[in-house]
Design a protein around this motif. Structure first.
Motif, mmCIF file in Angstrom:
data_model
loop_
_atom_site.group_PDB
_atom_site.id
_atom_site.type_symbol
_atom_site.label_atom_id
_atom_site.label_comp_id
_atom_site.label_asym_id
_atom_site.label_seq_id
_atom_site.Cartn_x
_atom_site.Cartn_y
_atom_site.Cartn_z
ATOM 1 N N VAL A 125 0.850 -1.188 0.000
ATOM 2 C CA VAL A 125 0.000 0.000 0.000
ATOM 3 C C VAL A 125 0.887 1.240 0.000
ATOM 4 C CG1 VAL A 125 -1.866 -1.180 1.230
ATOM 5 C CG2 VAL A 125 -0.124 0.058 2.540
ATOM 6 N N SER A 126 0.258 2.398 -0.098
ATOM 7 C CA SER A 126 0.999 3.649 -0.035
ATOM 8 C C SER A 126 1.120 4.106 1.422
ATOM 9 C CB SER A 126 0.286 4.732 -0.854
ATOM 10 O OG SER A 126 -1.013 4.956 -0.347
ATOM 11 N N LYS A 127 2.049 4.997 1.693
ATOM 12 C CA LYS A 127 2.257 5.499 3.053
ATOM 13 C C LYS A 127 0.999 6.101 3.672
ATOM 14 C CE LYS A 127 5.846 8.043 3.777
ATOM 15 N NZ LYS A 127 6.899 9.065 3.565
ATOM 16 N N PRO A 128 0.199 6.866 2.897
ATOM 17 C CA PRO A 128 -1.005 7.448 3.501
ATOM 18 C C PRO A 128 -1.960 6.426 4.121
ATOM 19 C CG PRO A 128 -0.521 8.538 1.429
ATOM 20 C CD PRO A 128 0.424 7.382 1.533
ATOM 21 N N VAL A 129 -1.932 5.188 3.619
ATOM 22 C CA VAL A 129 -2.812 4.153 4.193
ATOM 23 C C VAL A 129 -2.392 3.847 5.627
ATOM 24 C CG1 VAL A 129 -3.566 1.746 4.008
ATOM 25 C CG2 VAL A 129 -3.331 3.146 1.941
ATOM 26 N N VAL A 130 -1.081 3.803 5.874
ATOM 27 C CA VAL A 130 -0.584 3.559 7.232
ATOM 28 C C VAL A 130 -0.991 4.714 8.149
ATOM 29 C CG1 VAL A 130 1.459 3.133 8.662
ATOM 30 C CG2 VAL A 130 1.386 2.259 6.314
ATOM 31 N N TYR A 131 -0.839 5.940 7.652
ATOM 32 C CA TYR A 131 -1.226 7.108 8.450
ATOM 33 C C TYR A 131 -2.731 7.126 8.706
ATOM 34 C CZ TYR A 131 3.457 9.027 7.826
ATOM 35 O OH TYR A 131 4.810 9.227 7.860
ATOM 36 N N GLU A 132 -3.495 6.680 7.718
ATOM 37 C CA GLU A 132 -4.944 6.675 7.858
ATOM 38 C C GLU A 132 -5.391 5.759 8.993
ATOM 39 O OE1 GLU A 132 -8.861 5.108 5.346
ATOM 40 O OE2 GLU A 132 -6.961 5.457 4.296
ATOM 41 N N HIS A 133 -4.724 4.615 9.136
ATOM 42 C CA HIS A 133 -5.120 3.644 10.150
ATOM 43 C C HIS A 133 -4.532 3.934 11.526
ATOM 44 C CE1 HIS A 133 -7.376 0.545 7.936
ATOM 45 N NE2 HIS A 133 -6.630 0.886 6.897
ATOM 46 N N PHE A 134 -3.300 4.442 11.575
ATOM 47 C CA PHE A 134 -2.611 4.571 12.863
ATOM 48 C C PHE A 134 -2.041 5.953 13.151
ATOM 49 C CE2 PHE A 134 -2.354 0.096 11.595
ATOM 50 C CZ PHE A 134 -2.916 -0.509 12.716
ATOM 51 N N GLY A 135 -2.128 6.870 12.199
ATOM 52 C CA GLY A 135 -1.591 8.204 12.425
ATOM 53 C C GLY A 135 -0.079 8.280 12.313
ATOM 54 N N GLY A 136 0.575 7.177 11.976
ATOM 55 C CA GLY A 136 2.024 7.159 11.835
ATOM 56 C C GLY A 136 2.636 5.941 12.496
ATOM 57 N N LYS A 137 3.962 5.891 12.481
ATOM 58 C CA LYS A 137 4.678 4.750 13.045
ATOM 59 C C LYS A 137 4.467 4.648 14.555
ATOM 60 C CE LYS A 137 9.214 4.917 13.378
ATOM 61 N NZ LYS A 137 10.673 4.861 13.110
ATOM 62 N N GLU A 138 4.435 5.785 15.232
ATOM 63 C CA GLU A 138 4.258 5.779 16.680
ATOM 64 C C GLU A 138 2.925 5.154 17.074
ATOM 65 O OE1 GLU A 138 5.110 8.343 14.892
ATOM 66 O OE2 GLU A 138 7.134 8.896 15.563
ATOM 67 N N GLY A 139 1.881 5.502 16.323
ATOM 68 C CA GLY A 139 0.564 4.948 16.628
ATOM 69 C C GLY A 139 0.507 3.454 16.415
ATOM 70 N N LEU A 140 1.128 2.980 15.357
ATOM 71 C CA LEU A 140 1.168 1.546 15.074
ATOM 72 C C LEU A 140 1.940 0.818 16.163
ATOM 73 C CD1 LEU A 140 0.759 -0.952 13.301
ATOM 74 C CD2 LEU A 140 2.717 -0.224 11.923
ATOM 75 N N TYR A 141 3.072 1.378 16.549
ATOM 76 C CA TYR A 141 3.909 0.784 17.590
ATOM 77 C C TYR A 141 3.141 0.699 18.912
ATOM 78 C CZ TYR A 141 7.918 0.112 20.720
ATOM 79 O OH TYR A 141 8.789 -0.368 21.662
ATOM 80 N N ALA A 142 2.416 1.770 19.232
ATOM 81 C CA ALA A 142 1.666 1.805 20.491
ATOM 82 C C ALA A 142 0.626 0.699 20.548
ATOM 83 C CB ALA A 142 1.000 3.170 20.661
ATOM 84 N N VAL A 143 -0.071 0.464 19.441
ATOM 85 C CA VAL A 143 -1.093 -0.577 19.405
ATOM 86 C C VAL A 143 -0.449 -1.959 19.517
ATOM 87 C CG1 VAL A 143 -2.922 -1.645 18.034
ATOM 88 C CG2 VAL A 143 -2.695 0.844 18.078
#
Length: 223
Positions: A60-78
């Motif tokens: 996917v494109s980077k915006p998809v990651v931001y859309e779901h988690f707001g960025g790397k920090e958000g993904l890591y936190a989950v």
């Protein structure tokens, strides 16, 4: 073309159809990103993992990651939150036996089982969290597990005439001992899990069995 004669059923200028890609639902995409992030964080750490790499592996494109988690920090936190809840649930649900020594065995096995079954998750938890404010830390997780052990030790202390107010201190010491041994066993995997658990409980139980109600220091330092 069949034997030199064009097959009228398939136009010669028709391009072969591409197989349609199955679109993921939002929940499926989120789960995919979590699994990819979990693997990358375990092998490369937070700093070594990029949003670009996560997106590329997910196709996917980077915006998809931001859309779901707001960025790397958000993904890591989950990811960290899910692993912490998984380990805590495994430990608390394992404490079922009535005898204190067997409870020690169950707690030791629960942590070693988690390390064995969820190795990537444990590697993530024992790393220093770059965003402790939002995700907690391995130290805070150990503290949560120790809280579960406090009640058990408190009852045992009271029945033996010891001060139950000291149960939190001993709970932290016991759980910390198992957790640090688990970090070591994570890489060496020797001796076998059951033997590691047996030695941990041997030290913990016989240490508790010979516990002094009022321990004294024997060295020169008294404060």
């Amino acid at each position: 073309m069949i034997d030199g004669v064009a097959d009228s059923s398939t136009p010669s200028n028709e391009k072969p159809r591409r197989a349609r890609r199955t679109r993921m639902t939002g929940a499926e995409r989120r789960q995919q990103l979590l699994e990819i992030g979990r693997t990358l964080f375990a092998t490369k750490g937070f700093e070594g993992t990029s949003v670009e790499e996560i997106a590329a592996k997910a196709g996917v494109s980077k915006p998809v990651v931001y859309e779901h988690f707001g960025g790397k920090e958000g993904l890591y936190a989950v990811v960290v939150d899910r692993e912490m809840r998984c380990l805590l649930d495994m430990v608390t649900s394992s404490l079922t036996a009535g005898h204190p020594r067997e409870l020690c065995e169950q707690a030791a096995f629960a942590l070693l089982d988690y390390i064995e079954e969820y190795t990537d998750g444990f590697r993530i938890l024992v790393r220093d969290s770059p965003i402790p404010q939002s995700t907690g830390s391995f130290a805070s997780l150990i503290s949560d597990i120790a809280t579960q052990v406090e009640d058990i030790l408190g009852r045992e202390f009271k029945s033996r005439g010891f001060d139950p107010k000291l149960a939190p201190l001993y709970a932290q010491a016991l759980v910390g001992m198992v957790a640090l041994t688990g970090q070591w066993w994570l890489d060496v995997r020797r001796p076998k899990k059951a033997e590691v658990a047996a030695h941990l409980v041997n030290l913990a139980w016989h240490g508790l069995d010979g516990l002094e109600a009022k321990p004294r220091l024997i060295g020169h330092r008294k404060s």
